[in-house]
Motif scaffolding. Structure first.
Motif, mmCIF file in Angstrom:
data_model
loop_
_atom_site.group_PDB
_atom_site.id
_atom_site.type_symbol
_atom_site.label_atom_id
_atom_site.label_comp_id
_atom_site.label_asym_id
_atom_site.label_seq_id
_atom_site.Cartn_x
_atom_site.Cartn_y
_atom_site.Cartn_z
ATOM 1 N N SER A 172 10.042 -17.903 -31.142
ATOM 2 C CA SER A 172 11.254 -17.925 -30.323
ATOM 3 C C SER A 172 11.691 -16.509 -29.970
ATOM 4 N N GLU A 173 11.622 -15.596 -30.951
ATOM 5 C CA GLU A 173 11.976 -14.196 -30.687
ATOM 6 C C GLU A 173 11.029 -13.587 -29.661
ATOM 7 N N PHE A 174 9.745 -13.921 -29.775
ATOM 8 C CA PHE A 174 8.767 -13.413 -28.807
ATOM 9 C C PHE A 174 9.082 -13.935 -27.412
ATOM 10 N N SER A 175 9.410 -15.237 -27.340
ATOM 11 C CA SER A 175 9.730 -15.843 -26.046
ATOM 12 C C SER A 175 10.937 -15.171 -25.400
ATOM 13 N N ILE A 216 -9.192 -6.341 -28.788
ATOM 14 C CA ILE A 216 -10.066 -6.829 -27.719
ATOM 15 C C ILE A 216 -9.802 -6.121 -26.398
ATOM 16 N N ASP A 217 -8.535 -6.038 -26.020
ATOM 17 C CA ASP A 217 -8.180 -5.466 -24.724
ATOM 18 C C ASP A 217 -6.721 -5.000 -24.747
ATOM 19 N N ARG A 218 -6.231 -4.567 -23.593
ATOM 20 C CA ARG A 218 -4.878 -4.016 -23.495
ATOM 21 C C ARG A 218 -3.813 -5.081 -23.789
ATOM 22 N N ASP A 219 -4.051 -6.325 -23.368
ATOM 23 C CA ASP A 219 -3.084 -7.390 -23.669
ATOM 24 C C ASP A 219 -2.963 -7.622 -25.169
ATOM 25 N N ARG A 220 -4.102 -7.600 -25.872
ATOM 26 C CA ARG A 220 -4.050 -7.802 -27.324
ATOM 27 C C ARG A 220 -3.337 -6.637 -27.987
ATOM 28 N N LEU A 221 -3.526 -5.424 -27.469
ATOM 29 C CA LEU A 221 -2.809 -4.269 -28.017
ATOM 30 C C LEU A 221 -1.302 -4.473 -27.855
ATOM 31 N N LEU A 222 -0.889 -4.964 -26.700
ATOM 32 C CA LEU A 222 0.538 -5.205 -26.469
ATOM 33 C C LEU A 222 1.076 -6.275 -27.426
ATOM 34 N N LEU A 223 0.305 -7.325 -27.630
ATOM 35 C CA LEU A 223 0.728 -8.376 -28.565
ATOM 36 C C LEU A 223 0.866 -7.819 -29.981
ATOM 37 N N GLU A 224 -0.040 -6.950 -30.386
ATOM 38 C CA GLU A 224 0.037 -6.354 -31.728
ATOM 39 C C GLU A 224 1.264 -5.453 -31.843
ATOM 40 N N VAL A 225 1.583 -4.741 -30.781
ATOM 41 C CA VAL A 225 2.776 -3.892 -30.760
ATOM 42 C C VAL A 225 4.024 -4.750 -30.942
ATOM 43 N N ILE A 226 4.112 -5.840 -30.199
ATOM 44 C CA ILE A 226 5.288 -6.707 -30.283
ATOM 45 C C ILE A 226 5.349 -7.438 -31.614
ATOM 46 N N TYR A 227 4.185 -7.873 -32.113
ATOM 47 C CA TYR A 227 4.133 -8.523 -33.432
ATOM 48 C C TYR A 227 4.682 -7.585 -34.506
ATOM 49 N N CYS A 228 4.270 -6.335 -34.456
ATOM 50 C CA CYS A 228 4.737 -5.332 -35.430
ATOM 51 C C CYS A 228 6.247 -5.119 -35.292
ATOM 52 N N LEU A 229 6.714 -5.054 -34.057
ATOM 53 C CA LEU A 229 8.143 -4.864 -33.792
ATOM 54 C C LEU A 229 8.972 -6.014 -34.361
ATOM 55 N N LEU A 230 8.564 -7.240 -34.090
ATOM 56 C CA LEU A 230 9.316 -8.400 -34.553
ATOM 57 C C LEU A 230 9.264 -8.552 -36.069
ATOM 58 N N LYS A 231 8.117 -8.257 -36.680
ATOM 59 C CA LYS A 231 7.997 -8.337 -38.144
ATOM 60 C C LYS A 231 8.850 -7.261 -38.812
ATOM 61 N N ALA A 232 8.947 -6.098 -38.171
ATOM 62 C CA ALA A 232 9.729 -4.997 -38.745
ATOM 63 C C ALA A 232 11.219 -5.312 -38.704
ATOM 64 N N ASN A 233 11.632 -6.101 -37.700
ATOM 65 C CA ASN A 233 13.048 -6.424 -37.548
ATOM 66 C C ASN A 233 13.431 -7.737 -38.250
#
Length: 358
Positions: free
Chosen positions: A260-263, A341-358
Motif C-alpha cells: 500500500s505504501e508503495f502504491s 537485472i535492469d534500471r527498473d529493478r534498481l529503482l524498485l530496490e531503492v524504493i524497497y530500501c526506503l520503505l523498509k527504513a521508514n
C-alpha cells in the motif's frame, strides 16, 4: 567462470530405469527440499548427477558442501548381504554392489572432502544389527553392532579396497511412503507455505506441479558442466527458484501495508498506468519473497542498497520524488546496477530500501 568441484565424469547418466523408482526418488527429493526450505537454508538440488540426489548447501562455489543420496524403492529391507552382493556381469566380471556403487560416487574423488553426508535411502528400510536393538530411522555407522559392521567392512574392502567405512555414511528410512506420494508432498508444501507466510492463501497443488515438472526436466539433462555457474543454472533446482514458485502461487496479507505504501508512493512519481501495474506486481513479488525467505543474494543486495541509502540525507529533500531520484543516482554511482537485472529493478530496490527504513 568458476571451476565446478563436481566436474568429474559421471559413473552413469542413464537415469532411473523405471517409472516407479524415479517417482519415489523425485518425491523423496521434494521432501528433502521442503525440509531445507522450512529451515530457510540455501540449497541447490541435483537429480541424476553423480548420484540419484545431490544437495549443495550453498550457491557459492567456495562455500558449497554436498550431501550424496542413493534412493531405492525396494520390496525388502536391506540386509548387510543384500547391500554388498555383487551380481555377475558380462565376461564373468562382477557388477558393483548397492553400497559399493554409492561409495564409489564419493570416495577418491576431487570433491570427497566436501561431502558431509553419504546416504542410502530405502523405502523398505534396513535389517541390520543395531546396538541395543534400537529402531532408528537414520542408522549411522556408530549405531551398527561390531559383528555386522565387520561384515560390511570386509565386503566393501574387497570391492573397493576401503579399510574403514566412512563415518558420515547413513542408512535412511524415509517418512514418505510409496502410496499417496503426491498427496503427501502436496500437504508438505501447504505446511511449508503456512510456515513461511502464516495465514496466507496458496495453491500447493500448483506449487507441487511446477516444482516436480522442473525437477523432471533437469533430471533429463545428461551434459557435464565444467564451470559452477552453468551447473547451477542448467542442472539444479535452487532455494531461490523454489521460493519464486511459492511466491507466484501465494498471497500474504502480511505485506499489504508495504504494498500500500508503495502504491501511494508511485502515484506521486507520474508513471503511466502500464508501468505502474508492472512495477507494482514486481514490487509485490520482491516483498513476498523476502518476507518468507531471504537468500544470500537477497541479503547481499539489500545490504548494498542500505549502505548506499545511508549516504543520502533525507532531511535535505522537500518531497519523496526528489529524494528517490537522489537515492537512485547514488545507487548508480555506487555501481549497484551491476547487482540487479535492469534500471527498473534498481529503482524498485531503492524504493524497497526506503520503505523498509521508514
Amino acid at each position: 567462470m568458476t571451476d565446478n568441484p563436481l566436474a568429474e565424469a559421471q559413473r552413469e547418466s542413464a537415469g532411473a530405469s523405471t517409472s516407479g523408482k524415479y517417482s519415489f526418488q523425485v518425491h523423496w527429493a521434494l521432501c528433502a527440499i521442503i525440509d531445507k526450505h522450512s529451515q530457510k537454508k540455501e540449497y541447490a538440488v541435483f537429480v541424476e548427477h553423480h548420484e540419484d540426489v545431490v544437495i549443495a548447501n550453498s550457491l557459492e562455489v567456495d562455500a558449497a558442501q554436498f550431501e550424496f543420496y542413493q534412493v531405492k524403492n525396494t520390496g525388502k529391507a536391506y540386509t548387510s548381504g543384500a547391500l554388498t552382493k555383487r551380481n555377475k556381469g558380462a565376461n564373468s566380471t562382477l557388477k558393483s554392489s548397492v553400497l559399493g556403487k554409492l561409495l564409489s560416487s564419493c570416495i577418491d574423488t576431487q570433491y570427497e572432502d566436501r561431502i558431509t553426508t553419504i546416504g542410502l535411502v530405502s523405502s523398505s528400510g534396513f535389517s541390520l544389527g543395531i546396538e541395543k536393538d534400537l529402531k532408528l530411522d537414520v542408522i549411522k555407522i556408530g549405531d551398527i553392532d561390531s559383528a555386522e559392521l565387520a561384515l560390511l567392512t570386509k565386503a566393501i574392502h574387497k570391492e573397493l579396497n576401503i579399510l574403514l567405512m566412512p563415518e558420515h555414511l547413513h542408512f535412511i528410512v524415509p517418512e514418505i511412503q510409496l502410496k499417496n506420494q503426491e498427496d503427501y508432498v502436496v500437504s508438505r508444501f501447504a505446511y511449508l507455505v503456512n510456515s513461511l507466510f502464516p495465514g496466507s492463501y496458496s495453491n500447493p497443488v500448483e506449487i507441487y506441479r511446477a516444482v516436480i515438472d522442473e525437477m523432471g526436466r533437469l533430471s533429463r539433462l545428461e551434459y557435464d558442466y565444467k564451470d559452477w555457474e552453468r551447473l547451477i543454472e542448467k542442472k539444479s533446482l535452487t532455494s531461490t527458484s523454489v521460493q519464486g514458485v511459492i511466491t507466484l502461487h501465494s498471497n500474504y496479507s502480511g505485506i499489504d501495508g508495504l504494498k500500500s505504501e508503495f502504491s501511494d508512493l508511485v502515484d506521486e512519481l507520474g508513471w503511466d498506468s502500464r508501468r505502474k501495474r508492472i512495477l507494482k506486481r514486481d514490487f509485490g513479488r520482491i516483498a513476498l519473497t523476502r518476507a518468507g525467505f531471504m537468500s544470500a543474494l537477497d541479503i547481499e543486495i539489500t545490504n548494498s542498497f542500505k549502505l548506499s541509502y545511508d549516504k543520502i540525507d533525507e532531511s535535505t529533500f522537500s518531497d519523496d520524488v526528489s529524494h528517490i531520484s537522489a537515492l537512485e543516482q547514488q545507487a548508480m554511482n555506487d555501481g549497484l546496477l551491476a547487482k540487479v537485472i535492469d534500471r527498473d529493478r534498481l529503482l524498485l530496490e531503492v524504493i524497497y530500501c526506503l520503505l523498509k527504513a521508514n
